[in-house]
Design an enzyme around this catalytic site. Structure first.
Site, PDB file in Angstrom:
ATOM      1  N   GLN A 117      43.073  29.474  41.113  1.00 16.65           N
ATOM      2  CA  GLN A 117      43.775  30.724  40.851  1.00 16.65           C
ATOM      3  C   GLN A 117      43.398  31.833  41.827  1.00 16.65           C
ATOM      4  O   GLN A 117      43.878  32.956  41.694  1.00 16.65           O
ATOM      5  CB  GLN A 117      43.469  31.195  39.422  1.00 16.65           C
ATOM      6  CG  GLN A 117      44.097  30.347  38.336  1.00 16.65           C
ATOM      7  CD  GLN A 117      45.540  30.737  38.054  1.00 16.65           C
ATOM      8  OE1 GLN A 117      46.216  31.288  38.905  1.00 16.65           O
ATOM      9  NE2 GLN A 117      45.996  30.448  36.851  1.00 16.65           N
ATOM     10  N   ASP A 147      47.766  54.399  35.603  1.00 16.09           N
ATOM     11  CA  ASP A 147      47.809  53.389  34.553  1.00 16.09           C
ATOM     12  C   ASP A 147      46.768  53.693  33.473  1.00 16.09           C
ATOM     13  O   ASP A 147      46.399  54.852  33.270  1.00 16.09           O
ATOM     14  CB  ASP A 147      47.572  52.007  35.181  1.00 16.09           C
ATOM     15  CG  ASP A 147      48.378  50.911  34.508  1.00 16.09           C
ATOM     16  OD1 ASP A 147      48.058  50.571  33.353  1.00 16.09           O
ATOM     17  OD2 ASP A 147      49.303  50.369  35.131  1.00 16.09           O
ATOM     18  N   ASP A 156      35.986  42.059  42.305  1.00 17.84           N
ATOM     19  CA  ASP A 156      37.112  41.879  43.222  1.00 17.84           C
ATOM     20  C   ASP A 156      37.783  43.193  43.606  1.00 17.84           C
ATOM     21  O   ASP A 156      38.691  43.209  44.434  1.00 17.84           O
ATOM     22  CB  ASP A 156      38.163  40.952  42.600  1.00 17.84           C
ATOM     23  CG  ASP A 156      37.618  39.574  42.270  1.00 17.84           C
ATOM     24  OD1 ASP A 156      36.472  39.274  42.658  1.00 17.84           O
ATOM     25  OD2 ASP A 156      38.342  38.801  41.607  1.00 17.84           O
ATOM     26  N   HIS A 184      45.294  46.638  31.278  1.00 17.13           N
ATOM     27  CA  HIS A 184      46.526  46.683  32.054  1.00 17.13           C
ATOM     28  C   HIS A 184      46.319  47.215  33.467  1.00 17.13           C
ATOM     29  O   HIS A 184      46.760  46.610  34.450  1.00 17.13           O
ATOM     30  CB  HIS A 184      47.542  47.543  31.304  1.00 17.13           C
ATOM     31  CG  HIS A 184      48.929  47.493  31.829  1.00 17.13           C
ATOM     32  ND1 HIS A 184      49.413  48.397  32.752  1.00 17.13           N
ATOM     33  CD2 HIS A 184      49.962  46.663  31.542  1.00 17.13           C
ATOM     34  CE1 HIS A 184      50.677  48.128  33.010  1.00 17.13           C
ATOM     35  NE2 HIS A 184      51.039  47.083  32.288  1.00 17.13           N
ATOM     36  N   SER A 363      55.559  45.109  34.882  1.00 16.37           N
ATOM     37  CA  SER A 363      54.277  45.732  35.249  1.00 16.37           C
ATOM     38  C   SER A 363      53.571  44.931  36.321  1.00 16.37           C
ATOM     39  O   SER A 363      52.860  45.476  37.160  1.00 16.37           O
ATOM     40  CB  SER A 363      53.356  45.811  34.031  1.00 16.37           C
ATOM     41  OG  SER A 363      53.576  46.954  33.272  1.00 16.37           O
TER      42      SER A 363
END
Length: 423
Positions: A117, A147, A156, A184, A363
Site C-alpha cells: 500500500q 479540514d 509520513d 479526515h 474528499s
C-alpha cells in the site's frame, strides 16, 4: 522552502446544516440552536453605520471581523429575532459545512504499514504507472489543507509541515495547534503530499516535496461554521502574498448551502493567485448536486473515480456529485460544474492515530488533484495559478472518463473534462 521542523470517505453531503437546528459552537462541536431561546449559534451582522456596528460588537463580541461584509458573533434565538426587526441591520445565520466523506468511520484502519500500500491504487493511477513505488515533486509549493486538522507528528507528514493553525477555538488564530481527532484531515494531507517517512516504507502522496499548511477549520465531529472556513481562506491568501509564495488550497468539505462569506473568500484568494481545489460532494448520482465551495467558478470541483476500469476508463463513483446536463459538452466551467476527476473510492492514506486507513469520498479525490496541481506548479514555477488550472484541464482531456452514471465522451456532467494525471 525552509521547514519549521517536525511537528478532505463516504458521509453524505448534508442538505444544509449538519442536523436541523444545529450550529457549530466555539469549539466546533454541534449545539442545538433552536430548541429554546437561550441556546447560542453563529450569526453574521452588518450595519449601515460604523457607530451602530461598533456598538453591536461591544454588546455581543466579535468572532471574526470581515470588514465591509460585517462581523460574526454568537447569540440566542431571541436576540437574533430582535435584531432582525432593525431595518438598519443585516443579520443572518452562518451555515455549517461538513467533511465530504461517505461514512463517519473508515472502511479499514491499520496500525502498521502494508508494504503493497506504499503507493496506493490512486497514486499509481494518477501517475499512470502500475509499478510505481515512490513519488516526487512539489518542491516550493504549499498545500493548505483546510479540514479537521492534521496529525503533524505522523511519520509520513512530519517533515512537510510548515504551518499548523487552528481557526475553531477562539476569536483569533491559534498558531502551532491543528490537532486532528477525527482522522479526515490527516487522511487528506497524506494523499496530497505524504513522503513515505524516514524509512521510505510509509505512504506516498502525489507531491511529497510540497510544504503542508495544516489549518483546522472543522471540529472533531467533522463540521464547522462557514465563518471559520472563510477566515482561514482569506488568511491563506494573505500569507501567500506576505511570504511571496505559491499556494494550493484543498477543501474536502462542503454544503448544499452557499455561504456568502466563503464565496467572497474564495474570490479573494483567487484574485491573490491562490489555486482552490474542492471536493464535488457525495450526493450523486443526482444531477445538480455539486456542493459548495466546489460549485463556485473560482474553485476546481473534483469528482471521485473508482478503481474499476469500464468502457476503457476508470469509472465515476455513484456517490460522486454531478453537475448539470445542460452545461455538459462545452468545456467551459460554470457555477455547479464538475471540472476534473481523481481517485476517490477506497483510498488508503495516513490516519490521525499515526497509522493508516482506507476511506471513500470526493474528499479523497480532491487532495489527489491538489497534489497534482502542486507537482505541475513546481515544474513550472513562473506559471500563474490560472495557467496551472488550464494545464489540469488539458491533462484531464487526455484521459476521457466514459464509465459511470452521466459519464460520456468529452466534457460530461459526471467527470468533467476527465482524469488529470502526471503523464
Amino acid at each position: 522552502m525552509k521547514r519549521s521542523g517536525k511537528f478532505l470517505t463516504t458521509a453524505i453531503l448534508t442538505a444544509s446544516l449538519l442536523v436541523p437546528g444545529m450550529a457549530a459552537s466555539a469549539n466546533g462541536e454541534g449545539t442545538a440552536s433552536q430548541t429554546n431561546g437561550n441556546e447560542k449559534f453563529r450569526v453574521l451582522i452588518d450595519a449601515n453605520s460604523k457607530k451602530e456596528k461598533d456598538t453591536l460588537k461591544g454588546r455581543y463580541g466579535v468572532r471574526w471581523d470581515f470588514a465591509e461584509e460585517g462581523f460574526t458573533t454568537e447569540m440566542n434565538e431571541n436576540q437574533f429575532k430582535a435584531l432582525q426587526k432593525n431595518k438598519n441591520l443585516t443579520v443572518e445565520k452562518v451555515p455549517e459545512y461538513t467533511i465530504e466523506e461517505t461514512s463517519s468511520k473508515p472502511e479499514a484502519a491499520f496500525s502498521t504499514m502494508a508494504a503493497a500500500q506504499s503507493t496506493p491504487w490512486g497514486i499509481k493511477a494518477i501517475y499512470n504507472n502500475s509499478t510505481l513505488t515512490t513519488t516526487s515533486g512539489g518542491a516550493g509549493i504549499n498545500i493548505a489543507v483546510l479540514d479537521t486538522g492534521v496529525n503533524t507528528a505522523h511519520p509520513d507528514l512530519a517533515n512537510n509541515v510548515e504551518q499548523c493553525k487552528d481557526f475553531t477555538t477562539v476569536s483569533s488564530i491559534v498558531n502551532g495547534s491543528c490537532v486532528d481527532r477525527q482522522g479526515h484531515g490527516t487522511h487528506v494531507a497524506g494523499s496530497a503530499l505524504a513522503n513515505g517517512g524516514s524509512t521510505g516504507t510509509g505512504v506516498y502522496g502525489v507531491a511529497p516535496a510540497s510544504d503542508l499548511w495544516a489549518y483546522k477549520v472543522l471540529g472533531d465531529n467533522g463540521s464547522g461554521a462557514s465563518d471559520d472556513i472563510a477566515y482561514a481562506i482569506r488568511h491563506v491568501a494573505d500569507q501567500a502574498t506576505a511570504l511571496n509564495t505559491k499556494v494550493v488550497i484543498n477543501m474536502s468539505l462542503g454544503s448544499s448551502v452557499e455561504s456568502s462569506l466563503i464565496t467572497n473568500a474564495v474570490n479573494y484568494a483567487y484574485s491573490k493567485g491562490v489555486l482552490i481545489i474542492a471536493a464535488a460532494g457525495n450526493s450523486g448520482p443526482y444531477e445538480g448536486s455539486i456542493g459548495y465551495p466546489g460549485a463556485l467558478q473560482n474553485a476546481v470541483a473534483v469528482a471521485a473515480l473508482e478503481n474499476v476500469i469500464q468502457n476503457g476508463s476508470h469509472r465515476v463513483a455513484d456517490f460522486s456529485s454531478r453537475g448539470y446536463r445542460r452545461t455538459a459538452g462545452d468545456f467551459v466551467i460554470q457555477k455547479g460544474d464538475v471540472e476534473i476527476s481523481a481517485p476517490g473510492a477506497a483510498v488508503y492514506s495516513t490516519w490521525y492515530n499515526g497509522g493508516y486507513a482506507t476511506i471513500s469520498g470526493t474528499s479523497m479525490a480532491s487532495p489527489h488533484a491538489a497534489g497534482l496541481a502542486a507537482k505541475v506548479w513546481a515544474a513550472n514555477p513562473t506559471a500563474s495559478h490560472t495557467a496551472i488550472r488550464g494545464e489540469l484541464q488539458r491533462r484531464a482531456k487526455l484521459y476521457d472518463i466514459r464509465s459511470g452514471s452521466g459519464a460520456g465522451v468529452g466534457d460530461d456532467y459526471a467527470s468533467g473534462f476527465g482524469f488529470a494525471r502526471v503523464q
